[in-house]
Design a protein around this motif. Structure first.
Motif, PDB file in Angstrom:
ATOM      1  N   LEU A 174      -6.424  -8.897  -8.566  1.00 27.03           N
ATOM      2  CA  LEU A 174      -6.492  -9.194  -7.137  1.00 27.03           C
ATOM      3  C   LEU A 174      -5.226  -9.908  -6.666  1.00 27.03           C
ATOM      4  O   LEU A 174      -4.691  -9.592  -5.602  1.00 27.03           O
ATOM      5  N   CYS A 175      -4.757 -10.860  -7.463  1.00 26.47           N
ATOM      6  CA  CYS A 175      -3.533 -11.593  -7.092  1.00 26.47           C
ATOM      7  C   CYS A 175      -2.331 -10.652  -7.074  1.00 26.47           C
ATOM      8  O   CYS A 175      -1.483 -10.731  -6.167  1.00 26.47           O
ATOM      9  N   LYS A 176      -2.247  -9.782  -8.059  1.00 26.11           N
ATOM     10  CA  LYS A 176      -1.140  -8.823  -8.116  1.00 26.11           C
ATOM     11  C   LYS A 176      -1.225  -7.829  -6.955  1.00 26.11           C
ATOM     12  O   LYS A 176      -0.203  -7.388  -6.423  1.00 26.11           O
ATOM     13  N   THR A 177      -2.449  -7.483  -6.558  1.00 20.73           N
ATOM     14  CA  THR A 177      -2.632  -6.572  -5.422  1.00 20.73           C
ATOM     15  C   THR A 177      -2.141  -7.217  -4.137  1.00 20.73           C
ATOM     16  O   THR A 177      -1.461  -6.580  -3.320  1.00 20.73           O
ATOM     17  N   VAL A 178      -2.492  -8.488  -3.939  1.00 21.24           N
ATOM     18  CA  VAL A 178      -2.040  -9.210  -2.745  1.00 21.24           C
ATOM     19  C   VAL A 178      -0.518  -9.300  -2.729  1.00 21.24           C
ATOM     20  O   VAL A 178       0.125  -9.068  -1.695  1.00 21.24           O
ATOM     21  N   ARG A 179       0.071  -9.630  -3.872  1.00 21.97           N
ATOM     22  CA  ARG A 179       1.533  -9.728  -3.947  1.00 21.97           C
ATOM     23  C   ARG A 179       2.194  -8.389  -3.662  1.00 21.97           C
ATOM     24  O   ARG A 179       3.218  -8.325  -2.958  1.00 21.97           O
ATOM     25  N   LYS A 180       1.597  -7.308  -4.158  1.00 18.29           N
ATOM     26  CA  LYS A 180       2.141  -5.971  -3.909  1.00 18.29           C
ATOM     27  C   LYS A 180       2.098  -5.630  -2.427  1.00 18.29           C
ATOM     28  O   LYS A 180       3.074  -5.131  -1.853  1.00 18.29           O
ATOM     29  N   GLU A 181       0.947  -5.908  -1.782  1.00 14.82           N
ATOM     30  CA  GLU A 181       0.798  -5.570  -0.364  1.00 14.82           C
ATOM     31  C   GLU A 181       1.747  -6.390   0.501  1.00 14.82           C
ATOM     32  O   GLU A 181       2.298  -5.883   1.483  1.00 14.82           O
ATOM     33  N   LEU A 182       1.948  -7.649   0.158  1.00 12.95           N
ATOM     34  CA  LEU A 182       2.901  -8.478   0.904  1.00 12.95           C
ATOM     35  C   LEU A 182       4.328  -7.966   0.723  1.00 12.95           C
ATOM     36  O   LEU A 182       5.129  -7.949   1.674  1.00 12.95           O
ATOM     37  N   HIS A 183       4.636  -7.523  -0.480  1.00 11.93           N
ATOM     38  CA  HIS A 183       5.971  -6.984  -0.762  1.00 11.93           C
ATOM     39  C   HIS A 183       6.211  -5.705   0.039  1.00 11.93           C
ATOM     40  O   HIS A 183       7.286  -5.521   0.623  1.00 11.93           O
ATOM     41  N   ILE A 184       5.192  -4.845   0.085  1.00  8.61           N
ATOM     42  CA  ILE A 184       5.325  -3.589   0.843  1.00  8.61           C
ATOM     43  C   ILE A 184       5.403  -3.867   2.339  1.00  8.61           C
ATOM     44  O   ILE A 184       6.095  -3.163   3.085  1.00  8.61           O
TER      45      ILE A 184
END
Length: 270
Positions: free
Chosen positions: A167-177
């Motif tokens: 979940l944390c990695k997903t949030v970081r990915k979406e913020l990066h995108i």
């Protein structure tokens, strides 16, 4: 591991019946205590042994497979296991500093903090002291650990460290995108890309988890107990912890809830 724990408990003077029940409760992170005070009446040595094995049984068993097959590098590279021990270490140190004034000894405070942290994060549910009387910082950390839980592939319950990482990695990915729309970024665990289906199922699990949890808190609120009791009662049952805070703390129980609330909490445990 269960046999080793039984032997170590016997060496510490614990009766055979107590040692077997305690080891089984630790191995299954079920936390069935045969005494009213759980583990409080046992010696410090026995409490330390139980602490170590609670934490060990919360580890992803794939790590033990790698160790048995002499693939030590792969075992130590497991991201989930590293974060699991990291969370335990940080939580234990913070609580130790926070409860030092209660025990008057850094060693005793550390031992008690480590036991409660290990018990809660692995969802074992043993207790050596009434942590319901601890300062708010320590109690808050323990409640957070209720939700984190142990590693996937262990005997522990809770949300699981691996899902938290995804979940944390997903949030970081979406913020990066969001900041870089043309970027191509994959979520990885242990250096390997996580399939989209796994990420999707984790997100769905989280949504269902929140819906059931919030609904349960609302439904048992009709018994008119305070929010901390209701919230931690659901957290303790839904995550298979055992004790919560306030009326359902380590020295309390769930007898005061109505039959309807008990049905809700029973459903949460299932």
């Amino acid at each position: 591991m269960t046999v080793i724990q039984i032997v170590l408990l016997l060496i510490g003077g614990m009766p055979l019946f107590d040692a077997i029940c305690t080891a089984f409760g630790t191995a299954g992170t079920g936390g069935f205590g045969i005494k009213n005070d759980s583990m409080a009446s046992y010696s410090t040595y026995l409490q330390v042994v139980i602490t170590v094995f609670m934490i060990l049984f919360g580890v992803n068993f794939n790590a033990y497979f790698f160790i048995i097959t002499k693939k030590f590098a792969q075992a130590f590279k497991m991201e989930e296991v590293r974060y699991y021990f990291g969370i335990i270490g940080v939580a234990t140190l913070i609580i130790t500093c926070n409860i030092y004034h209660i025990f008057g000894s850094a060693t005793k405070a550390f031992q008690q903090a480590a036991f409660q942290v290990g018990s809660i994060i692995t969802t074992t549910g043993y207790a050596t002291t009434d942590f319901n009387m601890w300062p708010e910082i320590s109690r808050t950390i323990l409640v957070i650990l209720m939700f984190i839980g142990a590693c996937a592939g262990s005997t522990g319950g809770g949300f699981k460290v691996s899902r938290i990482l995804i979940l944390c990695k997903t949030v970081r990915k979406e913020l990066h995108i969001f900041l870089h729309p043309n970027a191509v970024k994959k979520i990885k665990m242990d250096g390997k890309a996580i399939p989209h289906e796994v990420v999707r199922s984790t997100n769905i699990f989280f949504i269902v988890y929140v819906l059931i949890f919030s609904s349960s808190v609302f439904l048992i609120a009709f018994d008119d107990f305070e929010l901390i009791t209701n919230f931690t009662a659901v957290a303790a049952t839904f995550n298979n912890i055992g004790p919560g805070l306030e009326l359902v703390g380590p020295t309390g129980n769930f007898c005061m809830f109505s039959w309807f609330s008990k049905l809700i909490l029973t459903f949460d445990k299932i």
